[in-house]
Design an enzyme around this catalytic site. Sequence first.
Site, short mmCIF file in Angstrom:
data_model
loop_
_atom_site.label_atom_id
_atom_site.label_comp_id
_atom_site.label_asym_id
_atom_site.label_seq_id
_atom_site.Cartn_x
_atom_site.Cartn_y
_atom_site.Cartn_z
N LYS A 1 0.87 -1.19 0.00
CA LYS A 1 0.00 0.00 0.00
C LYS A 1 0.89 1.23 0.00
O LYS A 1 2.06 1.17 0.40
CB LYS A 1 -0.88 0.01 1.26
CG LYS A 1 -2.15 0.82 1.09
CD LYS A 1 -3.21 0.04 0.35
CE LYS A 1 -4.47 0.85 0.12
NZ LYS A 1 -5.56 0.02 -0.40
P1 NAD Z 1 -12.88 7.64 -2.74
O1 NAD Z 1 -11.91 8.68 -2.40
O2 NAD Z 1 -13.27 7.43 -4.15
O3 NAD Z 1 -14.23 7.84 -1.90
C1 NAD Z 1 -14.26 7.96 -0.51
C2 NAD Z 1 -15.68 8.39 -0.13
O4 NAD Z 1 -15.84 8.33 1.27
C3 NAD Z 1 -16.02 9.82 -0.56
O5 NAD Z 1 -17.36 9.87 -0.99
C4 NAD Z 1 -15.86 10.60 0.74
O6 NAD Z 1 -16.62 11.78 0.75
C5 NAD Z 1 -16.38 9.59 1.72
N1 NAD Z 1 -15.98 9.75 3.11
C6 NAD Z 1 -14.74 10.03 3.62
N2 NAD Z 1 -14.80 10.07 4.97
C7 NAD Z 1 -16.09 9.79 5.30
C8 NAD Z 1 -16.79 9.67 6.54
N3 NAD Z 1 -16.17 9.81 7.72
N4 NAD Z 1 -18.12 9.40 6.49
C9 NAD Z 1 -18.77 9.23 5.32
N5 NAD Z 1 -18.16 9.32 4.14
C10 NAD Z 1 -16.84 9.61 4.13
O7 NAD Z 1 -12.28 6.27 -2.11
P2 NAD Z 1 -12.60 4.79 -2.56
O8 NAD Z 1 -11.61 4.39 -3.57
O9 NAD Z 1 -14.05 4.66 -2.82
O10 NAD Z 1 -12.22 4.00 -1.21
C11 NAD Z 1 -13.13 3.85 -0.14
C12 NAD Z 1 -12.70 2.69 0.72
O11 NAD Z 1 -12.66 1.50 -0.08
C13 NAD Z 1 -11.32 2.78 1.35
O12 NAD Z 1 -11.33 2.10 2.59
C14 NAD Z 1 -10.44 2.02 0.38
O13 NAD Z 1 -9.24 1.56 0.96
C15 NAD Z 1 -11.38 0.90 0.01
N6 NAD Z 1 -11.09 0.22 -1.25
C16 NAD Z 1 -10.98 0.90 -2.43
C17 NAD Z 1 -10.76 0.21 -3.62
C18 NAD Z 1 -10.70 0.89 -4.94
O14 NAD Z 1 -10.63 0.17 -5.95
N7 NAD Z 1 -10.77 2.17 -5.05
C19 NAD Z 1 -10.62 -1.19 -3.58
C20 NAD Z 1 -10.76 -1.86 -2.37
C21 NAD Z 1 -10.99 -1.14 -1.22
#
Ligand code: NAD
Length: 422
Positions: free
Chosen positions: A105
Amino acid sequence: MAKFNPWEMACSQLDTVAQKIGLDKNIHAKLRRCKRALIVSIPIRMDNGSVEVFEGYRVQHNLERGPAKGGIRYHPDVSLDEVKALAMWMTWKCAVVGIPYGGAKGGVVCDPSKMSIYEIEKLTRRFTSEISIIIGPEKDIPAPDVNTNPQIMAWIMDTYSMNIGYSAPGVVTGKPIEIGGSEGRLTATGRGAMFVIDEALKYKKIKPSDCTVSVQGFGNVGSATAQFLRELGCKVIGVTDVSGGLFNKKGIDIPKLLEYVKSSPAKSIKGFSDGDFVSGIEKANEELFNLEVDILAPCALENQITSRNAAKIKAKIIAEGANGPTTPNADKILHDNGVMVLPDILTNAGGVTVSYFEWVQDLQSHFWRPEGIDKELKRIMTKSFADVLAIAEKEKCDMRLAAYILAVSRVATAVKLRGVYP
Ligand code: NAD
């Protein structure tokens, strides 16, 4: 109250499974550490002429099953311990779905919402240069995570390629399709989560059309999860993001909300006309977690479902789109209350699975059609769900421990086969 430390949480999850499976103590000690952690400083000339120095990390937890894989996060709360935890979870995730990668990561401590696009590009390029000593198509392949996207992946690919003198699309996944990205990668994590949830609903004999859903986070993972669950027939009645929460008992029109978020200057759900808006992130999340729903999908950040709020959760199924949203103490409460928790290392593994497809396509310079991607993703996600469920039933344990038993056993076998060098 002690400050939440994701690395301690990740180690305690490993300790629990190590005890359960009687893991060899030498292998346990090895897996409790990260193989490599690089801390870099990233000086950037900001638009106003000043120089700001950011801190970034790239951590590789374990490489026994293949090259390292894991996203890059831009967020003010990024810390070395957070990146180490996320790298360890990537090791387990790749093992659960049986793809030949180890876990890594990366992260940069920054607030991209306060930076211009030029500053973000410079930050990305300098960060890539700094970590280029440990990344590469055969070594470690980054991908998107919180606040990073296909454009940022394109800059990573370009910077790495410029430094080595030829184009290396396989150095990063989640790229735009035009430069070697894969069909279906953008929405893969949400689509994969939907396949896992669909299997859980079949197991619980619940019809999707009878299901209500709440989703925390409306970014890449949350919005796609909401969209695919809606397509499955479920009704999404609550969504939150950093701006607050949106609630509508009749069901939120997710495609319209997606269009709205894309076109709004703040890229948030605030201001969407259809539904009741609750301002303030804490109040909105509290309301979301207390909603009477069948499925709650936390898709934002870690440490959201804790011993403080777990008992109030009414959902029958929690589908962890985010990494590490539920603490071990909350896990116990949910288990006692009969809530089925679909763990992160299974539920959100669709992203890394299609990233793997993208990498394979880049290495072969041969690109698959969307139908092929979706079919193969569905096969892997449904098989992984079945594998985990079979262990949960055999061991009479929850789905998280079952997923960890599967993952840690696979990694431990690889560690044992490869032996101790020298
Ligand atoms: P992103 O930046 O696209 O979206 C994050 C979202 O969460 C945004 O809408 C933001 O406004 C919201 N957010 C942030 N803090 C918040 C809170 N306290 N309460 C409510 N909403 C909140 O990120 P993402 O890529 O969607 O990642 C989200 C999660 O999924 C993370 O834990 C990441 O590690 C995990 N993840 C992402 C992927 C990927 O392919 N992008 C894959 C596996 C896991």
